[in-house]
Design a protein around this motif. Sequence first.
Motif, short mmCIF file in Angstrom:
data_model
loop_
_atom_site.label_atom_id
_atom_site.label_comp_id
_atom_site.label_asym_id
_atom_site.label_seq_id
_atom_site.Cartn_x
_atom_site.Cartn_y
_atom_site.Cartn_z
N GLY A 149 -52.23 50.24 -56.39
CA GLY A 149 -53.33 51.06 -55.39
C GLY A 149 -53.07 50.52 -54.05
N TYR A 195 -52.28 53.00 -50.72
CA TYR A 195 -53.23 53.31 -49.77
C TYR A 195 -52.44 53.07 -48.35
N LEU A 225 -56.94 58.10 -57.11
CA LEU A 225 -56.57 57.24 -55.93
C LEU A 225 -56.97 57.72 -54.53
N SER A 237 -52.88 57.29 -60.46
CA SER A 237 -54.14 56.79 -60.82
C SER A 237 -54.17 56.09 -62.25
N PHE A 271 -61.93 52.28 -53.45
CA PHE A 271 -60.80 51.43 -54.39
C PHE A 271 -61.36 49.78 -54.26
#
Length: 406
Positions: A51, A55, A109, A94, A38
């Motif tokens: 994202g 994460y 992702l 995503s 990413f």
Amino acid sequence: MGSATRRERVVRMSVEQPLWRALTAYRVLTVVYAIGLFASAYEVYERPWVGIAYYAVLAVWTLATLPQVSGARRCTKRFLTIDLAVAVTGILLSPVAGHERAVTGGSTLPSIWTAGAVLAWALKGGWRWAAFASVLIGAANVVQRGDISRSTVHNVLLVCIAGIAIGYVVEVARASERTLARALEIEAATRERERLARDIHDSVLQVLAMVQRRGTALGGEAAELGRMAGEQEIALRTLVAEGLRQPSRASEDLSQGAVVRAVTTYAEADAPPGTEGPRDLRPLLAPHANALTTFSAPGTAVLMPSAAARELAAAVSAALDNVRQHAGEGARAWILVEDEPEAVIVTVRDDGPGIPEGRLAQAEGEGRLGVAQSIRGRLRDIGGTAELISVPGQGTEVELHVPKKK
């Protein structure tokens, strides 16, 4: 020989535990890989904050749940459900993050982290659970991309096949563990019965036989006592023999993934502390020397492991008991100890009438286990062998051979 208390020690381990350790490492490495992937394409995301938020959750979840993927016991259905939901959510988010490649064949992702979720299902529940998780991951990939492309089918099939294969292997391993555990526990139970049979033969049965002989010789009320002792001897021999032929059913109450790795029989003798190292065999055999028994041994110590020395000495005692019982009170016997480079050999020889052919097999069938258990059984337990040579009219020779461990 001094009395010894023996017990069976069962050491259990899980053969699937390495798979759980590998899964733990895989989850950590793949979350780092997904974050790095990413970061390398950060500028192409239209909404990178989506994202970043995902994460952050993924990293915290992965690290916080490492104990849950350390073994089957802690990997609960609730954890697996939430873990799979985290993977599916990442796939569906995503396109929201605005990465064009997420919907045109690129990685999502969570990237390959999703395979770890499927593998956890496989390790916990087998191939059927793995198939369910794989189908759900595949459906999420199709939904987020909007169609069924070649790359989508390829990725879904790869995860599905890998998960099902590992799940099947785990199921086979567990079945093998249960079978092996039962076999080893039956072996342990059988060895314990053999040991008890030897102890009974060396003590109770010998006393009953002596009472029978003396009672018959004395006559009167003693003869009745001898008759009763003879009956009890026969009943006890039958009980011992039947117990050896019919070992009890092994316990199948095994924890998931546990297997008996080894079954070790060991003795806790009544020797003083610190004397359980190498032991000189000669002092254990020397007391047998008398007017009718000649003892010969090397001039230097014949060192053996303490437990092996005791068992070998007990086998010699059993052989001499047989001489007195079957060759007569006036029979002479010779004990010869040889300390060879590769083995310790003890020979017990007598000048009795010898053993008729087939008599040993007949005696064992009648429950008389002196040779089978008190001699051969003891030698087998310490890794040795016992050979019996008898010629009618020329006496009997018993050779006890115990190899030295390197």
